[in-house]
Design a protein around this motif. Structure first.
Motif, PDB file in Angstrom:
ATOM      1  N   VAL A  49      72.637  32.293 -18.757  1.00 15.06           N
ATOM      2  CA  VAL A  49      72.707  32.639 -17.339  1.00 15.06           C
ATOM      3  C   VAL A  49      71.663  31.846 -16.571  1.00 15.06           C
ATOM      4  O   VAL A  49      70.680  31.350 -17.125  1.00 15.06           O
ATOM      5  CB  VAL A  49      72.491  34.151 -17.078  1.00 15.06           C
ATOM      6  CG1 VAL A  49      73.478  34.987 -17.867  1.00 15.06           C
ATOM      7  CG2 VAL A  49      71.079  34.568 -17.382  1.00 15.06           C
ATOM      8  N   LEU A  50      71.917  31.733 -15.269  1.00 15.94           N
ATOM      9  CA  LEU A  50      70.998  31.043 -14.391  1.00 15.94           C
ATOM     10  C   LEU A  50      70.464  32.059 -13.395  1.00 15.94           C
ATOM     11  O   LEU A  50      71.213  32.616 -12.599  1.00 15.94           O
ATOM     12  CB  LEU A  50      71.738  29.923 -13.660  1.00 15.94           C
ATOM     13  CG  LEU A  50      70.847  28.976 -12.887  1.00 15.94           C
ATOM     14  CD1 LEU A  50      69.903  28.234 -13.834  1.00 15.94           C
ATOM     15  CD2 LEU A  50      71.691  27.979 -12.119  1.00 15.94           C
ATOM     16  N   ARG A  51      69.174  32.323 -13.493  1.00 20.81           N
ATOM     17  CA  ARG A  51      68.566  33.282 -12.569  1.00 20.81           C
ATOM     18  C   ARG A  51      67.961  32.527 -11.402  1.00 20.81           C
ATOM     19  O   ARG A  51      67.534  31.390 -11.547  1.00 20.81           O
ATOM     20  CB  ARG A  51      67.495  34.076 -13.293  1.00 20.81           C
ATOM     21  CG  ARG A  51      68.049  34.741 -14.539  1.00 20.81           C
ATOM     22  CD  ARG A  51      67.014  35.572 -15.209  1.00 20.81           C
ATOM     23  NE  ARG A  51      66.436  36.467 -14.237  1.00 20.81           N
ATOM     24  CZ  ARG A  51      66.536  37.787 -14.301  1.00 20.81           C
ATOM     25  NH1 ARG A  51      67.174  38.351 -15.269  1.00 20.81           N
ATOM     26  NH2 ARG A  51      65.960  38.535 -13.397  1.00 20.81           N
ATOM     27  N   VAL A  52      67.949  33.173 -10.240  1.00 19.22           N
ATOM     28  CA  VAL A  52      67.310  32.582  -9.060  1.00 19.22           C
ATOM     29  C   VAL A  52      66.290  33.558  -8.529  1.00 19.22           C
ATOM     30  O   VAL A  52      66.505  34.769  -8.574  1.00 19.22           O
ATOM     31  CB  VAL A  52      68.285  32.347  -7.872  1.00 19.22           C
ATOM     32  CG1 VAL A  52      68.666  30.918  -7.757  1.00 19.22           C
ATOM     33  CG2 VAL A  52      69.478  33.243  -7.900  1.00 19.22           C
ATOM     34  N   ALA A  53      65.212  33.023  -8.003  1.00 21.07           N
ATOM     35  CA  ALA A  53      64.243  33.894  -7.342  1.00 21.07           C
ATOM     36  C   ALA A  53      63.437  33.070  -6.366  1.00 21.07           C
ATOM     37  O   ALA A  53      63.298  31.852  -6.526  1.00 21.07           O
ATOM     38  CB  ALA A  53      63.323  34.557  -8.357  1.00 21.07           C
ATOM     39  N   LEU A  54      62.932  33.728  -5.347  1.00 25.18           N
ATOM     40  CA  LEU A  54      62.007  33.083  -4.436  1.00 25.18           C
ATOM     41  C   LEU A  54      60.634  33.088  -5.102  1.00 25.18           C
ATOM     42  O   LEU A  54      60.443  33.746  -6.132  1.00 25.18           O
ATOM     43  CB  LEU A  54      61.973  33.828  -3.101  1.00 25.18           C
ATOM     44  CG  LEU A  54      63.375  34.071  -2.512  1.00 25.18           C
ATOM     45  CD1 LEU A  54      63.277  34.715  -1.145  1.00 25.18           C
ATOM     46  CD2 LEU A  54      64.147  32.755  -2.425  1.00 25.18           C
ATOM     47  N   ILE A  55      59.682  32.382  -4.499  1.00 24.14           N
ATOM     48  CA  ILE A  55      58.377  32.247  -5.138  1.00 24.14           C
ATOM     49  C   ILE A  55      57.738  33.610  -5.427  1.00 24.14           C
ATOM     50  O   ILE A  55      57.101  33.812  -6.456  1.00 24.14           O
ATOM     51  CB  ILE A  55      57.452  31.376  -4.263  1.00 24.14           C
ATOM     52  CG1 ILE A  55      57.877  29.917  -4.482  1.00 24.14           C
ATOM     53  CG2 ILE A  55      55.984  31.562  -4.637  1.00 24.14           C
ATOM     54  CD1 ILE A  55      57.232  28.931  -3.595  1.00 24.14           C
ATOM     55  N   GLY A  69      62.352  27.095  -1.169  1.00 21.47           N
ATOM     56  CA  GLY A  69      61.321  27.519  -2.111  1.00 21.47           C
ATOM     57  C   GLY A  69      61.856  28.379  -3.244  1.00 21.47           C
ATOM     58  O   GLY A  69      61.111  29.113  -3.881  1.00 21.47           O
ATOM     59  N   HIS A  70      63.137  28.295  -3.523  1.00 19.74           N
ATOM     60  CA  HIS A  70      63.684  29.085  -4.624  1.00 19.74           C
ATOM     61  C   HIS A  70      63.386  28.390  -5.954  1.00 19.74           C
ATOM     62  O   HIS A  70      63.164  27.190  -5.994  1.00 19.74           O
ATOM     63  CB  HIS A  70      65.201  29.234  -4.472  1.00 19.74           C
ATOM     64  CG  HIS A  70      65.925  27.932  -4.652  1.00 19.74           C
ATOM     65  ND1 HIS A  70      66.178  27.074  -3.604  1.00 19.74           N
ATOM     66  CD2 HIS A  70      66.400  27.326  -5.764  1.00 19.74           C
ATOM     67  CE1 HIS A  70      66.782  26.002  -4.081  1.00 19.74           C
ATOM     68  NE2 HIS A  70      66.935  26.113  -5.378  1.00 19.74           N
ATOM     69  N   GLY A  71      63.367  29.154  -7.003  1.00 21.22           N
ATOM     70  CA  GLY A  71      63.256  28.584  -8.345  1.00 21.22           C
ATOM     71  C   GLY A  71      64.474  28.982  -9.151  1.00 21.22           C
ATOM     72  O   GLY A  71      65.122  29.991  -8.861  1.00 21.22           O
ATOM     73  N   LEU A  72      64.810  28.171 -10.149  1.00 22.68           N
ATOM     74  CA  LEU A  72      65.958  28.465 -11.006  1.00 22.68           C
ATOM     75  C   LEU A  72      65.462  28.605 -12.436  1.00 22.68           C
ATOM     76  O   LEU A  72      64.601  27.850 -12.871  1.00 22.68           O
ATOM     77  CB  LEU A  72      66.974  27.315 -10.954  1.00 22.68           C
ATOM     78  CG  LEU A  72      67.635  27.039  -9.607  1.00 22.68           C
ATOM     79  CD1 LEU A  72      68.482  25.769  -9.691  1.00 22.68           C
ATOM     80  CD2 LEU A  72      68.493  28.217  -9.189  1.00 22.68           C
ATOM     81  N   SER A  73      65.995  29.573 -13.164  1.00 23.24           N
ATOM     82  CA  SER A  73      65.574  29.766 -14.549  1.00 23.24           C
ATOM     83  C   SER A  73      66.795  29.894 -15.444  1.00 23.24           C
ATOM     84  O   SER A  73      67.594  30.807 -15.294  1.00 23.24           O
ATOM     85  CB  SER A  73      64.718  31.032 -14.657  1.00 23.24           C
ATOM     86  OG  SER A  73      64.277  31.206 -15.984  1.00 23.24           O
ATOM     87  N   LEU A  74      66.912  28.937 -16.341  1.00 20.93           N
ATOM     88  CA  LEU A  74      68.036  28.917 -17.273  1.00 20.93           C
ATOM     89  C   LEU A  74      67.634  29.716 -18.520  1.00 20.93           C
ATOM     90  O   LEU A  74      66.579  29.466 -19.089  1.00 20.93           O
ATOM     91  CB  LEU A  74      68.302  27.459 -17.645  1.00 20.93           C
ATOM     92  CG  LEU A  74      69.399  27.173 -18.648  1.00 20.93           C
ATOM     93  CD1 LEU A  74      70.751  27.565 -18.086  1.00 20.93           C
ATOM     94  CD2 LEU A  74      69.399  25.685 -18.987  1.00 20.93           C
TER      95      LEU A  74
END
Ligand code: HEC
Ligand code: HEC
Length: 431
Positions: free
Chosen positions: A93-99, A162-167
């Motif tokens: 899954v690919l998660r997204v979050a702001l800083i 400023g979002h980050g992505l986490s695989l």
């Protein structure tokens, strides 16, 4: 040998039966009645969910936005998912979050890459691999690779600045009930926030929100220990990954701009019945840990000694005893060998994802348990990888990605004689 205490599944001949079903066994100390419940739960973990109204069944409610139709699609044969190759694989899954860790206002916490007919999937993640290699002093070369994600076809507009992505790949499901049964006080006692003992390794608990008790509690599950319980993690998976609402999460994973999705909220709410929830959670809590192998071989014992002298055990804490559970003897007071301290560690920039999750920062990860790790590829196939995004193709590559607080340990391993380096790998292959 009994990594999961009395729950441990032991094969008759560990050399010939590296089977694909090694992670799918019930805790061996379950009663017959409990085994039946486990088998029922297994069916709901494995079989795909259907869209509502397509058939008359308790197994409907898929989507409208989702990533996969069954738990098992990601937790392949109850083991880990495959790392993506060019586009996002079905088992990560690919998660997204702001800083600050908040969800993206349009896309939420996770990119749903699939949708029912008539709905738009959120986006198409393209994955690029950056390859490199490290030559050790004695000439051995270790190949390394790291994934980068580019989101194409963002169907609902741009991501917030400023979002980050986490695989993340799905982890294995073994031994989770045992990890949940370690007393919170025991985990808290292991915290060493400022590295007060000066060994270069700190370690702290993630403090996360419990939807069940509306309180801040310690995190245990997920690669950043962002979830407090098997129940919360699993019901969140139903909501976020499969599009199935439950008592704890009664809505679809639609954000306020996804009007089609919002309009489709199921009339049957929650979609997951309490009965199915119960058997599914029983299943998820009682998958046996496979026994170790080769525990008394010479090179394995030498590797075990190195595991301690190199500082691996400073995070991969070998053993725990679970709490006393008077009404559930199966998991009660078991001596277990998960090789994790359940704490977050700074693992350096190479592994950082720039996404925070409660108190875990981008560079912080929960020490991954190592029990049963020798069977990862036997269960999931050669493409299975190690670390949170599955990037490491073997144990050596996994070790070479260890940075931050684990850098000293990695360097100590890399500067061993080749023979000794291999002994440590033999130890990992015995777990
Ligand atoms: C689309 C892929 C996908 C599906 C489908 C999926 N999972 Fe997961 N699962 C993951 C990923 C990725 C993680 C790690 C999450 C993280 O680090 O935030 C995970 C973690 C977990 C964990 C925590 C394991 C650990 O060692 O910390 C549990 C429990 C779990 N999932 C249960 C389930 C159940 C039950 C279902 C079906 C309702 C399910 N999952 C469906 C991808 C998936
Ligand atoms: C400072 C703490 C720390 C030390 C020291 C450390 N590790 Fe780890 N290890 C971790 C964390 C955290 C992860 C998960 C990182 C990730 O997924 O990005 C991990 C992951 C792993 C994995 C992959 C597990 C999986 O499920 O994918 C292996 C194998 C491993 N470590 C072996 C070792 C060995 C061998 C040593 C000693 C040379 C060592 N580690 C030292 C914290 C540590």
């Amino acid at each position: 040998m009994l990594s999961g205490g009395a729950t441990t599944f032991q094969k008759t001949n560990p050399d010939v039966s590296l089977s694909r079903e090694s992670y799918s066994q019930a805790a061996v100390n379950l009663s017959i009645g409990q085994r039946n419940k486990f088998a029922l739960g297994n069916a709901f973990f494995t079989a795909p969910w259907q869209p509502e109204s397509s058939v008359e069944s308790s197994r409907t409610g898929l989507g409208p936005l989702f990533n996969a139709a069954a738990c098992q699609d990601c937790h392949i044969r109850d083991g880990r998912g495959h790392p993506p190759t060019e586009s996002l694989s079905e088992s990560s899954v690919l998660r997204v979050a702001l800083i600050n860790g908040e969800p993206d206002p349009i896309y939420g916490h996770q990119i749903q890459t699939r949708a029912l007919p008539g709905f738009l999937p959120e986006a198409v993640p393209d994955i690029y691999w950056q390859n490199s290699s490290v030559a050790l002093a004695d000439g051995e070369t270790i190949s390394m690779r790291k994934p980068f994600v580019v989101l194409e076809q963002l169907h609902y507009g741009p991501l917030a600045d400023g979002h980050g992505l986490s695989l993340r790949v799905a982890p294995a499901m073994i031994g989770l009930g045992l990890l949940e049964s370690i007393a919170a006080s025991a985990i808290l006692a292991g915290e060493d926030v400022g590295d007060s003992d000066g060994d270069g390794i700190s370690g702290r608990v993630n403090r996360v929100w419990s939807q069940e008790t509306s309180a801040t509690v310690i995190g245990r599950f997920g690669w950043k220990a962002g979830q407090p319980s098997i129940r919360q993690q699993s019901l969140l998976a139903f909501q976020q990954d499969i599009g199935i609402s439950s008592q704890l999460y009664p809505y679809q994973p639609c954000t306020s701009v996804q009007t089609d999705c919002l309009a489709s909220q199921s009339s049957i709410r929650p979609e997951l019945s309490d009965e199915i929830e119960e058997v599914l959670l029983f299943y998820a809590s009682h998958l046996a840990v496979p026994a170790r192998r080769w525990h008394d071989r010479k090179e394995v014992l030498a590797g075990k000694a190195l595991f301690h002298t190199l500082g691996c055990a400073g995070c991969h804490q070998p053993s725990w005893r679970t709490a006393r559970l008077d009404n559930h003897p199966v998991l009660s007071e078991q001596l277990i060998w998960p090789y994790t301290d359940m704490l977050l560690h700074d693992m350096g920039e190479g592994l950082a994802d720039g996404v925070s999750e409660y108190s875990a920062q981008g560079n912080e990860w929960r020490t991954a348990p190592l029990w049963g790790v020798h069977l990862a590829k036997a269960v999931g196939g050669a493409e299975v990888g190690f670390l949170h995004d599955g990037r490491a193709r073997d144990f050596k590559e996994a070790i070479m990605w260890h940075g931050g607080e684990a850098q000293a340990s990695r360097e100590a391993w890399a500067s061993l004689k080749r023979d000794d380096r291999e002994k440590l790998i033999w130890f990992l292959k015995s777990l």
